[in-house]
Write an enzyme that holds these catalytic residues in place. Sequence first.
Site, mmCIF file in Angstrom:
data_model
loop_
_atom_site.group_PDB
_atom_site.id
_atom_site.type_symbol
_atom_site.label_atom_id
_atom_site.label_comp_id
_atom_site.label_asym_id
_atom_site.label_seq_id
_atom_site.Cartn_x
_atom_site.Cartn_y
_atom_site.Cartn_z
ATOM 1 N NE ARG A 266 75.616 -114.400 6.497
ATOM 2 C CZ ARG A 266 76.912 -114.704 6.377
ATOM 3 N NH1 ARG A 266 77.302 -115.954 6.426
ATOM 4 N NH2 ARG A 266 77.812 -113.755 6.201
ATOM 5 C CG HIS A 270 76.360 -114.320 1.744
ATOM 6 N ND1 HIS A 270 75.755 -113.218 2.305
ATOM 7 C CD2 HIS A 270 76.214 -114.180 0.404
ATOM 8 C CE1 HIS A 270 75.266 -112.446 1.351
ATOM 9 N NE2 HIS A 270 75.533 -113.006 0.191
ATOM 10 C CE1 TYR A 279 81.788 -114.792 7.002
ATOM 11 C CE2 TYR A 279 82.671 -115.894 5.057
ATOM 12 C CZ TYR A 279 81.592 -115.507 5.830
ATOM 13 O OH TYR A 279 80.310 -115.833 5.437
#
Length: 376
Positions: A266, A270, A279
């Site tokens: 990805r 998100h 992260y």
Amino acid sequence: MVHTLIPETLPAADVDDVARVLTPEGERIPDRLLDPWITDVDTGALRALHRDMSVLRRLDAEGVALQRQGQLGLWAPCAGQEATQIGIARAFRDDDFHFTSYRELGVLYARGVSPEGLVRQWRGEAPSGYDPFDVHVAPLQIIIGAQSLHAVGYAMGVQRDGGDQVAAAWFGDGATSEGDVSEALVWAASFDAPVVFVCTNNQYAISEPVGVQTRHSIATRAAGFGVPSLRVDGNDVLACLAAGRWAAHHARSGEGPAFIEAVTYRMGPHTTSDDPTRYRTADEREAWARRDPIDRVAEYLDGLGAMDDAFAAEVAVASDQAAADMRAACLAMTTAPALSVFDHVYAEPHAALAAQRGRFAAYLDGFEGAETEAAR
């Protein structure tokens, strides 16, 4: 007999031990498992796949822009996952039924959902942006993994009706940690349901890396349920097309369910409410950018002498037009009255719902200039 196509000791984070036919550099390599399923893919078909992925990426970018401009409530980007979505979706018959999560924009596009239908639900105007029975795609599922059970139930219904359609359940790596997916695999395996499980392993369940969720590859989990599995390069559209055709044929032939783990990434957040820099590292993202699924096919087409300026311009025009159509459809929507959220919840009048509606109407009346009566 369980037929597992990947080693059971494969670490979850190993992204290179996958079946593929196009390298990241766009070179065609042989694969005994995948090659038999794509012998008919000629230059014209390759161009069509490239066009589909390019249009999808442009639509996704437009969706992000619309959300940032306040026209959509939320958007779940799919940049980087175009090969997985287009390749596998194009492997199914028109009458097969798909049960997706909230990130499969490419499945909706491949199934012919209108520009308006791509954004209506994200704008909050309807519980579904399209008629599921027109395009054979269930409404987008927000509850993680729930659609896997829906797909199995649909497949069992087809089985009992004597049909030969296949159901497809699309979910991410994070969903495999939910009980729903395991329960769906149990039922599918126990009843030989004609369903294909498509796990898009994009490396992160929101912020948790896949290595935290499982010690071994996700595809190995299917073997524990007696479901044959295939782990493919999710950035290789030809590998994904081949895997989809294998799985759909397996399920349609009465052999029961099949499982695909498409290893991809990805590239964006998100959702548009997420900050992936908290992260993930820039180096990691750059490494995956070098595996870009669209560039890979472009390089292969260029090697075949089929990636000329005229075709590139045609793809650019098609992509921009698709984005313009989606934007125009979004901006032309009439915002539904706030109280319409209570419409069609139940087929018959419901006292508790009426009470909730009344409380919400009173809340709206508390705002200056409210015109709740007109909205009722």
